[in-house]
Motif scaffolding. Structure first.
Motif, PDB file in Angstrom:
ATOM      1  N   GLU A 233       0.850   0.814  -0.527  1.00  0.00           N
ATOM      2  CA  GLU A 233       0.688   0.502   0.900  1.00  0.00           C
ATOM      3  C   GLU A 233       0.477  -0.996   1.115  1.00  0.00           C
ATOM      4  O   GLU A 233       1.087  -1.600   2.006  1.00  0.00           O
ATOM      5  CB  GLU A 233      -0.503   1.283   1.465  1.00  0.00           C
ATOM      6  N   GLU A 237       3.097  -3.424   3.197  1.00  0.00           N
ATOM      7  CA  GLU A 237       2.659  -4.107   4.414  1.00  0.00           C
ATOM      8  C   GLU A 237       3.163  -5.543   4.441  1.00  0.00           C
ATOM      9  O   GLU A 237       3.645  -6.043   5.459  1.00  0.00           O
ATOM     10  CB  GLU A 237       1.134  -4.077   4.519  1.00  0.00           C
ATOM     11  N   GLY A 259       1.753   6.038   0.275  1.00  0.00           N
ATOM     12  CA  GLY A 259       1.524   4.633   0.596  1.00  0.00           C
ATOM     13  C   GLY A 259       2.631   4.061   1.472  1.00  0.00           C
ATOM     14  O   GLY A 259       2.379   3.249   2.376  1.00  0.00           O
ATOM     15  N   ALA A 262       2.061   5.325   4.992  1.00  0.00           N
ATOM     16  CA  ALA A 262       0.913   4.655   5.601  1.00  0.00           C
ATOM     17  C   ALA A 262       1.268   3.235   6.036  1.00  0.00           C
ATOM     18  O   ALA A 262       0.842   2.770   7.102  1.00  0.00           O
ATOM     19  CB  ALA A 262      -0.251   4.632   4.612  1.00  0.00           C
ATOM     20  N   ALA A 263       2.063   2.519   5.225  1.00  0.00           N
ATOM     21  CA  ALA A 263       2.431   1.147   5.564  1.00  0.00           C
ATOM     22  C   ALA A 263       3.304   1.098   6.811  1.00  0.00           C
ATOM     23  O   ALA A 263       3.111   0.231   7.685  1.00  0.00           O
ATOM     24  CB  ALA A 263       3.156   0.502   4.382  1.00  0.00           C
TER      25      ALA A 263
END
Length: 341
Positions: A233, A237, A259, A262-263
């Motif tokens: 993640e 990002e 991950g 989520a990013a």
């Protein structure tokens, strides 16, 4: 020579240690000799005679006890290892074996502590998934397990240490299936989020993807990181601030794929599978993703088969007392959205 006093009487586990076998093997040498290889039984009998051990004539709790198998997983909060542990437990009940489940929490210290606790408990065998996917990983407890005569079966991660066989995923094939599916999609820039570069899992899966992509016009970008969610993640990002963005991603395992999701959510971008979002493939699959509206193409593994094969190796090791355990490989299958299995 006087018979040993009660405080110094030779016990079943003393003979097992001297003969280099498990306690259940010693028990079977006297109560069910037909279940043992003749050489193994003779080795037990020779050790028992040299130590002055006398088998009790009537069966007792120790001789009739169920074999005890320890299972050590690196991450029980990972659905893959949680479901695998449940499969081992079910296999244990079906085979009349007691199964002790332990979590090493991806810690070398806790992995070693778990091994030492199982040795102290007098387990007959251990099914072990080590915390490292580096084949060179060889912690000192392997020598203690060998000295104690405890049969070790490796699962998922292979290392060059003393063991009685192992059950592994065909990682090259996993990557190849993922790459072949992605190759057929209308994508130009593929980002692979992977584990450590020296991991056999990483090497196999990334190599399989590259093999499938050979000759295609898809641009490959590979990030080597960790097998857990947070590092993936954090990397993504930062990567999402650097155009051009990938129009497709492959998460090398389920935690990395979480991950990725989520990013994208944190960045406020369309999620994979949504209009305007990238295509996403997950190796290992995410449990119940379809119930959350996130069904995605993935590679899924038959954990029941893996558990069955590992327990077969344990039983063979306890029965024969030899290191003839084989290296068994399980192939994953391609799951596409909308499929029920």
């Amino acid at each position: 020579m006087e018979p040993p006093s009660p405080s110094t009487r030779v016990r079943l586990k003393d003979v097992a240690r001297a003969a280099g076998v498990s306690t259940i093997t010693v028990s079977r040498a006297f109560s069910a000799p037909e279940q043992l290889h003749p050489q193994t039984r003779q080795r037990v009998l020779d050790a028992a005679q040299a130590m002055g051990y006398v088998a009790r004539q009537r069966p007792t709790g120790e001789e009739n006890r169920r074999p005890v198998i320890g299972v050590i997983n690196p991450q029980l909060d990972n659905p893959f290892f949680h479901d695998l542990a449940c499969a081992f437990s079910q296999q244990g009940e079906a085979r009349r074996m007691d199964v002790l489940i332990m979590d090493s929490h991806d810690s070398a210290a806790q992995e070693e502590a778990a091994v030492d606790r199982l040795i102290a408990c007098g387990v007959d065998g251990i099914i072990l998934t080590v915390i490292s996917a580096d084949r060179r990983y060889r912690p000192p407890y392997f020598e203690r397990l060998e000295k104690a005569g405890i049969a070790v079966i490796l699962v998922d991660r292979e290392v060059t240490a003393p063991h009685y066989g192992g059950v592994y995923i065909d990682n090259l094939d996993c990557g190849y299936q993922a790459g072949m599916w992605m190759r057929e999609q209308p994508v130009e820039r593929l980002l692979i989020l992977s584990g450590p570069p020296d991991s056999l899992v990483t090497i196999g899966r990334v190599s399989g993807i590259r093999e499938a992509m050979a000759g295609s016009r898809i641009t490959l970008e590979v990030n080597y990181g960790d097998f857990s969610m947070t590092p993936a993640e954090q990397f993504l990002e930062k990567r999402l601030d650097q155009p051009p963005l990938p129009d497709a991603l492959i998460g090398i395992n389920n935690q990395i794929t979480l991950g990725i999701l989520a990013a994208y959510r944190r960045a406020g971008l369309p999620l994979p599978g949504q209009p305007g979002g990238p295509r996403l493939f997950c190796i290992d699959g995410i449990a119940c993703a379809e119930l959350l509206g996130m069904d995605m193409p993935s590679i899924r593994h038959d954990l029941k088969t893996m558990a069955t094969q590992a327990m077969d190796l344990v039983e063979d090791a306890l029965r024969s007392g030899s290191r003839r355990g084989s290296r068994q490989v399980v192939r994953g299958h391609l799951h596409l959205p909308g499929e029920t299995a």
